[in-house]
Design a protein around this motif. Structure first.
Motif, mmCIF file in Angstrom:
data_model
loop_
_atom_site.group_PDB
_atom_site.id
_atom_site.type_symbol
_atom_site.label_atom_id
_atom_site.label_comp_id
_atom_site.label_asym_id
_atom_site.label_seq_id
_atom_site.Cartn_x
_atom_site.Cartn_y
_atom_site.Cartn_z
ATOM 1 N N TRP A 11 55.184 53.488 29.693
ATOM 2 C CA TRP A 11 55.897 52.546 30.558
ATOM 3 C C TRP A 11 54.889 51.915 31.522
ATOM 4 O O TRP A 11 53.934 52.565 31.938
ATOM 5 N N TRP A 34 62.575 59.247 30.281
ATOM 6 C CA TRP A 34 62.702 57.798 30.475
ATOM 7 C C TRP A 34 62.846 57.420 31.943
ATOM 8 O O TRP A 34 62.256 56.439 32.401
ATOM 9 N N ARG A 35 63.655 58.170 32.680
ATOM 10 C CA ARG A 35 63.901 57.815 34.082
ATOM 11 C C ARG A 35 62.603 57.879 34.901
ATOM 12 O O ARG A 35 62.330 57.017 35.736
ATOM 13 N N GLU A 38 60.262 54.981 33.954
ATOM 14 C CA GLU A 38 60.699 53.723 34.557
ATOM 15 C C GLU A 38 60.460 53.717 36.066
ATOM 16 O O GLU A 38 60.082 52.684 36.638
#
Length: 250
Positions: A11, A34-35, A38
């Protein structure tokens, strides 16, 4: 010691000077982070999350010792040092072992309710739960057990659990009868934040462990997220992200 090349998700801007390595726990994979990826990308970081051996699309192996996980992490390609390395559960133990082996590997660490020590009873319980979930866990069951989770957390956690190699899940417990990296944590030479689950709910990083480590090493501090269990980043995502952001911008 041999190592395996770990597949990764990324990311953020790959040209960023701020680079982070993210390490999942047992029965998870890179997608479940993912969190955090991000969040860091939004803060200007380039974040790299890996699948550990036996998980996701990473190679399956014959050994699943904590030092094997750590050796794999030390060989993830990057321009040393990492600006930040973050690990959850056994991923936190692997990060601690890697940082103790190579103090120049990372500038700072964040450990998400790390499983730094596991008794024989702990390992038996973890083993049984992981193998049951590997064969039986469904999105519906995960959602029912964790109704407060984001839908994406529910789906990625189930996908990762079912995709993990059951041999890897079992041997991660069986191959580590001496599962204890507390002395490594005491020897850490970089600032380290532990984001602890609430001991009244479920915390692998116990108050006793915190006292032992933090009294011996002032570089290690912790924050407890009230109401969160072992999966702090899923249980209380707003509070977790706030704690991480505050510490990084300290």
């Amino acid at each position: 010691m041999s190592f395996v090349e770990l597949p990764a998700l990324t990311w953020g801007n790959p040209d960023s000077a701020h680079r982070a390595l993210l390490v999942h726990g047992l029965g998870s994979d890179a997608k479940t982070l993912w969190r955090i990826g991000e969040l860091l990308a939004g803060e200007g970081w380039f974040a790299v999350a890996v699948d550990q051996r036996g998980h996701g699309s990473a190679p399956r192996t014959d050994r699943y010792r904590i030092e094997d996980f750590a050796t794999d992490l030390l060989h993830v390609p990057h321009a040393q040092p990492w600006g930040l390395v973050m690990g959850h559960s056994i991923g936190g133990a692997s990060v601690v072992r890697a940082a103790a082996q190579n103090p120049a590997w990372a500038r700072q660490l964040i450990l998400i309710d790390p499983a730094l020590v596991a008794t024989a009873q702990d390992r038996a319980e973890i083993r049984a739960r992981q193998l049951f979930n590997n064969e039986n866990l469904t999105v519906e069951a995960q959602a029912a057990a964790n109704p407060h989770w984001d839908e994406r957390d529910t789906e990625t956690s189930v996908e990762a659990q079912r995709a993990a190699d059951p041999v890897a899940l079992a041997k991660s417990c069986d191959d580590n009868p001496d599962w204890d990296v507390i002395d490594d944590a005491i020897r850490l030479t970089v600032p380290t934040l532990v984001v602890q689950g609430d001991p009244t709910v479920m915390a692998r990083y116990t108050d006793e462990t915190a006292s032992r480590i933090e009294n011996a090493n002032p570089l290690v501090t912790h924050v407890t997220i009230a109401g969160a269990g072992h999966n702090v980043h899923r249980d209380k995502p707003v509070e977790f992200c706030d704690a991480v952001t505050r510490w990084l911008n300290r």
